[in-house]
Design an enzyme around this catalytic site. Sequence first.
Site, PDB file in Angstrom:
ATOM      1  N   SER A  21      43.111  35.762  44.394  1.00 36.82           N
ATOM      2  CA  SER A  21      43.213  36.302  43.036  1.00 36.82           C
ATOM      3  C   SER A  21      42.958  35.183  42.033  1.00 36.82           C
ATOM      4  O   SER A  21      42.340  34.173  42.388  1.00 36.82           O
ATOM      5  CB  SER A  21      44.600  36.946  42.837  1.00 36.82           C
ATOM      6  OG  SER A  21      44.633  37.692  41.651  1.00 36.82           O
ATOM      7  N   ASN A  22      43.388  35.353  40.808  1.00 36.38           N
ATOM      8  CA  ASN A  22      43.184  34.318  39.776  1.00 36.38           C
ATOM      9  C   ASN A  22      44.370  34.318  38.807  1.00 36.38           C
ATOM     10  O   ASN A  22      45.298  35.097  38.967  1.00 36.38           O
ATOM     11  CB  ASN A  22      41.843  34.534  39.060  1.00 36.38           C
ATOM     12  CG  ASN A  22      41.774  35.896  38.409  1.00 36.38           C
ATOM     13  OD1 ASN A  22      42.545  36.208  37.515  1.00 36.38           O
ATOM     14  ND2 ASN A  22      40.859  36.741  38.881  1.00 36.38           N
ATOM     15  N   ARG A  23      44.304  33.451  37.809  1.00 34.85           N
ATOM     16  CA  ARG A  23      45.456  33.208  36.934  1.00 34.85           C
ATOM     17  C   ARG A  23      45.628  34.222  35.808  1.00 34.85           C
ATOM     18  O   ARG A  23      46.517  34.062  34.967  1.00 34.85           O
ATOM     19  CB  ARG A  23      45.333  31.829  36.287  1.00 34.85           C
ATOM     20  CG  ARG A  23      45.548  30.679  37.236  1.00 34.85           C
ATOM     21  CD  ARG A  23      45.452  29.369  36.471  1.00 34.85           C
ATOM     22  NE  ARG A  23      45.581  28.231  37.344  1.00 34.85           N
ATOM     23  CZ  ARG A  23      46.742  27.736  37.767  1.00 34.85           C
ATOM     24  NH1 ARG A  23      47.878  28.295  37.384  1.00 34.85           N
ATOM     25  NH2 ARG A  23      46.759  26.683  38.554  1.00 34.85           N
ATOM     26  N   ALA A  88      39.795  39.969  34.590  1.00 34.61           N
ATOM     27  CA  ALA A  88      39.260  38.823  35.338  1.00 34.61           C
ATOM     28  C   ALA A  88      39.027  39.300  36.770  1.00 34.61           C
ATOM     29  O   ALA A  88      39.892  39.173  37.641  1.00 34.61           O
ATOM     30  CB  ALA A  88      40.245  37.670  35.293  1.00 34.61           C
TER      31      ALA A  88
END
Length: 214
Positions: A21-23, A88
């Site tokens: 995943s991402n932030r 995102a």
Amino acid sequence: MRILITAGPTREPLDPVRFISNRSTGKMGFALAQAAQARGHEVTLIAGPVTLPTPDGVTRVDIETALQMLDAVECHLPAHEVYISCAAVADWRPAVYSPTKLKKAGMDGTIQLVRNPDILKTVRPLKDNKLFVGFAAETGVPDAEATRKLNEKGLDFIVANDVTAPGAGFATDTNRVTLLYPNGTREDLPLASKLEIATAIISRIEQLRSVTDC
Ligand code: C5P
């Protein structure tokens, strides 16, 4: 107007306990939903896994993966005049999902990935006279990369920011963004709360729609 917004990260599972995943925290997308609703628009918010409460009066659709987000956007887009793609979206997902937890002993330290579809590009044929707005979170001066994405994804404008700049980026409550338009116009918005930035973005959309509608 009916406004469709995507927000937050996507989560790409490898097995029942691990994911890529991402932030992204979803704060900017949720602020957009709140601002649009406050301006009297009908809002559908497609959200990745985030811990934020749903803004009052907003219809929320929860998804986890990029493929699920694509399905949700394809399903809801026809009933909306505006699509703001703030999510995102993970660019890659594991090529294989294991329904049971992968054992350390059975792994060789590599994970094979496959590209996720670009949601904006995939739904571009459905655009007609809808207004599409994208985001470009870059590290460093975002203009060149954001302009490339603006053109490549056929957007009406793109909201670009340097996620490493003070007060900007993922988990903050403030942001500093530049709006870039296809005719080369740019507009730098000053550092402000994500809700204030969101309100400015919604007002630009309203202006563009009223020009298009004439
Ligand atoms: O990730 P990227 O910088 O290309 O994102 C630019 C824009 O494209 C964003 O508006 C994002 O929501 C959208 N996007 C998408 N599908 C992807 C990746 C990004 O719609 N797979």
